[in-house]
Every structure is written in C-alpha cells, then in structure tokens.
Design a protein around this motif. Sequence first.
Motif, mmCIF file in Angstrom:
data_model
loop_
_atom_site.group_PDB
_atom_site.id
_atom_site.type_symbol
_atom_site.label_atom_id
_atom_site.label_comp_id
_atom_site.label_asym_id
_atom_site.label_seq_id
_atom_site.Cartn_x
_atom_site.Cartn_y
_atom_site.Cartn_z
ATOM 1 N N ARG A 1 -16.558 -89.395 34.299
ATOM 2 C CA ARG A 1 -15.101 -89.265 34.159
ATOM 3 C C ARG A 1 -14.424 -89.061 35.513
ATOM 4 N N ASP B 1 -9.152 -90.738 28.293
ATOM 5 C CA ASP B 1 -8.787 -89.345 28.552
ATOM 6 C C ASP B 1 -7.963 -88.721 27.432
ATOM 7 N N ASN C 1 -10.676 -84.573 37.307
ATOM 8 C CA ASN C 1 -10.382 -84.996 35.937
ATOM 9 C C ASN C 1 -10.760 -83.860 35.005
#
Length: 448
Positions: A397, A50, A166
């Motif tokens: 993700r 990330d 996310n």
Amino acid sequence: MTLRPSESFLPELKLRADPSVDHAIQSIVNGSSTDATCTTDLAAGPWDFDARPGYGPGSSMGDVIPTAAPRQGELPSEYREASEEDLDQRIRAAKATLGDRVVILGHFYQREEVVQHADYVGDSFQLATAAKGKVEAEAIVFCGVHFMAETADLLSQPEQAVILPNLAAGCSMADMADIDQVEECWEQLEDVLGDLDTADADGRVPVIPVTYMNSSAAIKGFVGRHGGIVCTSSNAQTVLEWAFARGQRVLFFPDQHLGRNTAKAMGVPLDQMPMWNPRRALGGSSADELIASRVILWHGFCSVHRRFTVDQIAQARVEHPDVRVIVHPECPMEVVDAADEAGSTEYIRRAIDEATRPTTFAIGTEINLVRRLAAQYPQHEIFCLDPVVCPCSTMYRIHPGYLAWVLEELVAGRIQNQITVAASVADPARVALERMLAAKPPVAAGAR
C-alpha cells in the motif's frame, strides 16, 4: 545489530536483475512475462482500494480487517497520475529541500521504487532503533506498516513527527490480536489459573505475556502492564528464556508459528502448547490443558509466510539438488522443519552476504526482499520458494505517490498522516520494549 544505510545495502554496480516486483507484475499483466501472480489487481495503484474495507490485493487479501482499521483519504490526482520517473524526481527534490529535517525509513518488504529513497533499510526493529537515533530529524517518514510507525513513535523524541505515507498500510497478523480479545483471554486464564499476580515458591507467576514486535501499541502496553515483554523473530528464544524464569507458562501472541517454532526448538513438547482461539471459550482448550501448558499460542499468523509449503521445498530440491533452503520462522512448523535453516529477515540477508562461494538459495519470505537480494548478489542464484509473485498486501500500500505527497507536504510546512500513541498506552509499551532491549540474544543470533 548492524543497520545499513540504503546506499550501502543496494550497491548499484552489483545489480544484475531488475529487483522491482511492480515491474514484474506489470509484465505479467501485459503478457510479456509468463510468470504467475496471485492477483492482477496488484498492477493498479493502491489508491484504487484505499476507500474500501480490506487489506488490499496481495497475500493478505483474504484476511478480515477490523471495522475500525484506519482508512486513507484520497490522494491528490497529480500524484495518482504521475509517472514513475516524475515521482522519482519529485521525491528526490523534496528530500534535497528538507535535508536533515527528515529521515526516511524503508522496511525490507517495501517495493523497490520506495526503498531506493530510504535513508535506512531494515526490519521493523532495526528501523525503530534508527528512528530513536535520528534525534535531529523533525519528521520520520516510516515506509512500512502501522504497528511499525507506532513503535517508532514510542522510541523517538516527543517533538518528532512520525509519518505513515498511507494510513491503510496495516498488518493482518497484528490485527489478529486486538486489545479487547487479549483482555478477555487474560480474565479467562485467571479463572483457570488463579490470581495471575501471585507467584509460586520459586517466585514465578502463573503466566507471562509475550508479544511479537508485530503487534499494536495497545498490545505492547498490555504486556508492559502485566509484567511481560516484547520479542523479535531473532531474539524470541532469549525472550522466552526470560519469561520462563519469571512465569510458569507463557501467553504468546499474535503469531502462533514463531511461538511454536521457537518453543519447540527449546524442547517444549507440542502437547504443552495449546492454541488460544479468541472466538472460543477458554480459547478452545480445556482447563486441564491450560494448566498443563508451557506456552499458550494465540491463533494468529502471517499471510505472507503461510504461503510457503513443504511441497515447494521438495520441488526446489528436485530442481536444484544443492539448494540451501532458508525460511522465516513465521512459516508453519512443517516448513521450518523441512528447510535447512530458519531465521529473521536480517539472518537471511546475512547468510547470503556471508556465503563465500556461489550458492543456490531458495528463500521463504516476502518477495520484495528476495528479488532485491537476487539483484544485489549476482554471484548466487536466489529465488523465492513460492513461484507466484504475491507481495505483502499491506506493505504494497506504500507507493511512491504517497511518499512524494507526504514529503512535498512537509516542504510546504504541513504534516500529513502523523502516527501518535497516547501516553496511557505509550508508557507501559515502552516498559515492555525496554525489557526486550535488556534481554539480549547471543551475538551469533542475528538481528530483527
């Protein structure tokens, strides 16, 4: 359009195989499976990536991400270190506490560990429509990618919070047409075609912009301001017919393949579909080519659907002579031409659902959906055309850890990762979406 709640989309008693792509990848990495994956990095948690620029491991990892793309902050360690079982229990407990205050939307391409908690499962447009219909929910948790959450914010109530678990879950195809590039394209087209607001004797302006649903809110806003419209993968032909009635030609973005496949099926010659590369003057075409064009295709594509090839289809036919090959229209033209059928994710799902006898299906779309369909319909043999396990980088993700985190934060009275579209963009974007809603395809065309 029929949007099914997740519990009816995934009837437990019918599952014969494990639909989890995550489990498949873990098996490959630990050596208990001989299958192949595009990268073993997929076995790690998305939080490992990330903080880095990029779309993460998977089918989009080679695409260049814009420098301004959102980044996700650090996920608390309690979620990073929790087991799959623990996260499952925490998500269920938070959902029970929140009740009707929250609705969870899960895209078809989401990992199984997330989809099982969704109140609704569908494609981007179906889920945005579901968001519009859940007016009693205080929060809409969209388990998809950024442009989908933006669209949900456009169509939901002003007081509702749309949450993307996310923030790093973007879309490489949507990012291939940014607003500055599109504005520059429009200016160059005006230099070639003249005033783009001046209609001819038939009342048609020189060009109508059409954007695929898989685009940013800023692009949808541009389209709305310039008399254009949004399309989906199932109503693209209806939308192009709408646009041709109002314009001499169409500027179609960001996915070249959907535009080309749709226009070709409508009889538009390939030599009247020049490509617009935003890094070249006049997109890489001559002024004469642009003047003679019917559809100007943006140089964008889906990295998931670009993985499918004619050779894969040929191999499937060798191994399964009676195979029925269905691919998504985001696939390259040669792949669509070689397949038996092409259609949206909902078209693919419905084609399998309506098959009355045991059938072998080779499917050219994202692996999470294909594995889920194989588990849901054990009477058929269903497999992905690409034998390499390689999910959509950005969809992947969204992890149960992030879902548990945003839900437990809602229980605590805190909203994390809210997606909000500014009014200056939202108002014209809604105009483009409303035009799309009014341009309804034939009933048999499916939904996306």
